[in-house]
Design an enzyme around this catalytic site. Sequence first.
Site, short mmCIF file in Angstrom:
data_model
loop_
_atom_site.label_atom_id
_atom_site.label_comp_id
_atom_site.label_asym_id
_atom_site.label_seq_id
_atom_site.Cartn_x
_atom_site.Cartn_y
_atom_site.Cartn_z
NE ARG A 1 -3.41 2.38 2.57
CZ ARG A 1 -3.41 3.13 3.62
NH1 ARG A 1 -2.99 2.72 4.61
NH2 ARG A 1 -4.05 4.40 3.48
CG HIS B 1 -1.41 8.75 3.75
ND1 HIS B 1 -1.29 7.36 3.90
CD2 HIS B 1 -0.86 9.36 4.86
CE1 HIS B 1 -1.19 6.98 5.09
NE2 HIS B 1 -0.84 8.19 5.79
CD GLU C 1 -5.34 7.19 9.97
OE1 GLU C 1 -5.05 8.36 10.66
OE2 GLU C 1 -4.87 6.17 10.53
CG ASN D 1 -5.69 3.27 8.59
OD1 ASN D 1 -5.54 2.07 7.73
ND2 ASN D 1 -4.85 4.18 8.31
CE1 TYR E 1 -0.47 2.22 13.60
CE2 TYR E 1 -2.57 3.38 12.61
CZ TYR E 1 -1.26 2.87 12.48
OH TYR E 1 -0.70 2.86 11.44
CD GLU F 1 -2.06 3.53 8.19
OE1 GLU F 1 -1.75 4.09 9.29
OE2 GLU F 1 -2.20 4.50 7.00
C1 FCB Z 1 -1.70 6.63 10.97
C2 FCB Z 1 -1.30 7.29 9.63
C3 FCB Z 1 0.17 6.64 9.09
C4 FCB Z 1 1.26 6.65 10.47
C5 FCB Z 1 0.48 5.70 11.63
C6 FCB Z 1 1.39 5.68 12.47
O1 FCB Z 1 -2.63 7.61 11.58
O2 FCB Z 1 -2.21 7.01 8.57
O3 FCB Z 1 0.59 7.91 8.02
O4 FCB Z 1 1.51 8.06 10.75
O5 FCB Z 1 -0.79 6.60 11.93
#
Ligand code: FCB
Length: 483
Positions: free
Chosen positions: A87, A131, A176, A300, A302, A371
Site C-alpha cells: 500500500r 495521504h 484517515e 486503520n 492502533y 494499517e
Molecule cells: C496513521 C497514519 C500513518 C502513520 C501511522 C502511525 O494515523 O495514517 O501515516 O503515521 O498513523
Amino acid sequence: MTATENDARAGTVRTFPSGFLWGAASSAYQIEGAAAQDGRGPSVWDTFSHTPGTVRGGDTGDIACDFYHRAEEDLDLMASLGLASFRFSVSWPRVQPAGAGAINRRGLDFYRSLVEGLLARDILPAITLYHWDLPQALEDLGGWANRDTAERFADYAEIMAEAIGECDCMWITLNEPQVVANQGYRNGTHAPGLRDDALAAATTHHLMLAHGLALARLRTALPAARVGITLDIHPIRAADAQAQDAAIVTDAEQNRIWIDPVIHGRYPARAREQLLPPPELILDGDMELICARTDFLGLNYYSPHFVRLGDSSALRRDESAIPGRPGVILYKPDEVMLTSMGWSIEPSGLHETLVTLAAETSPGLPIYVTENGCAAEDYVDPDGQVNDLERIEYIHGHLEAAWRAIQDGVPLAGYFYWSLHDNFEWAWGYQKRFGLLFVDYGTQQRIPKRSAHVYSQIARSNELPPLDAVLGESADARAGRAS
Ligand code: FCB
C-alpha cells in the site's frame, strides 16, 4: 492471562482464509524524499515541516527513505519477504504540482513504473490517492475548507485512473480524513497547522465530498476497479457508568462523523454542533455521492481511547482535555501497556471494531485492515540484528484478534502492517520507528528487523503460529529473562 491469550501463546496454529491478502503500508511524504525533484510541487507538509517548531528536531520529508530513488531495491526486498500487497500513496503535487491544471509527466511515470514493478513481482498495488500531502497551491486557495478542493481532487483521481489503467490493484480515495480535519485544521499539530473549528467542520464535509466525487470518477474511468476508503476507527471506552454519555459523544465526534456519511449518508446527531458541517455547506446530492457503494472498507486501527469525567484543569500524566468539553478527559488506564508512541496496546479493540463495522456495512463487503502497527525503541545490536520482540508481540496479538473476528463472521480480506520502512512519522519526525525494515537514515541501508522475518513467515504460510513458537522460546523463559 485469559484462556484466549494463553492459547495464542502456546496453543494452536490459526489458519487464515485462502487468498487472505498480506501486505505492508506506506505513504508518499513519509518515504519518498526527492521533495523538489523532477517537477514535484510543494505540499502543505513541505511548508509545515520547514516551519520552525512544528516537527520534532526540525525533521522534514526532503530525503526521508529516499524511496523515489530506491524503489526497485525496495520492491526486491518486498518480494523477498513474500509480501502479497504494497500500500503506497501518490503524492498529488508530484503528479499535478499546483493541484490543478498542468500534469507532471515525470511524476506519473514514477507511479506507473512503481505499479509495473509491483505487478511484475506479483505484489498487488494498493494505491491511496490522498495521504495528507495537499498541494500547497490549493491550500493557498483555502485548502479543504474550500469546496473547490474536492472538485480538484476528483480531477486528479481521474488523471491517476487514466495513467494507471485497469489492473489488479486496489484504489483507496482518502487515508484517515479524521486526522486532516482534527490535526490539520482544528488543533494545528499537522499541516497546514490551523486552529479553527469552522474551517475544520467545512474540511470534514469537503473531504467526504472529495471521496464521493473521486469514487464516481474512478468508476467511470475504470469500471473494473476496486475502490474504497480508509478510516481510522477506535473504540471509545468509558471509565464508568457516569462517563458513558461522554463516551457516546466522543465516539460520534471521532468515529461516527466518518462512518455515518460513508455507510449511511448522514452525519451523527450526537456530535456537537460546532464539529458538524453546517447545513448550508451540504448541497443537494452530496450525501448520495458520499455514501455510494464502495468495493471494500479500509480500517486503520492502533488503539482504543479512554474517557473519564473529571476536572479538565487538573490533568494527570498521559491525560488530555477535549477542547470545548470541560469535565471530559482522555486518559490511559494504568493496567494497559503503551507503545513508544504512548498509545495503549489492546488487540481486543481491533476485534471489537471489526465486528462493529461488519454489522453496519452491506453484508459481505470486504474489510481490510489497511494499517496496524507499533513504534518501538529499535536499535541495531552488535551482531547487526534488530531484535524487535515488542513489535512481534504487537503484531501477533492483533493478528490473533483479526483471526477471531473472521471466525465471528467478519469478511476480513487482508491485513497491511504499518509500515514497511521506518519513516517520517509526521510531527514526530524520524524519532519514531514503526517499520519492518530498519532504516539507517545516514546511509539509507535497510535492515529487515526480526519482525520482518516473522511477518514474512506468516504471510507465506497464511498461518499464525503460537507466539511462543514465533519467539522461539517459552513464555516462562522470557518472563525469566525480563526479571
Ligand atoms: C496513521 C497514519 C500513518 C502513520 C501511522 C502511525 O494515523 O495514517 O501515516 O503515521 O498513523
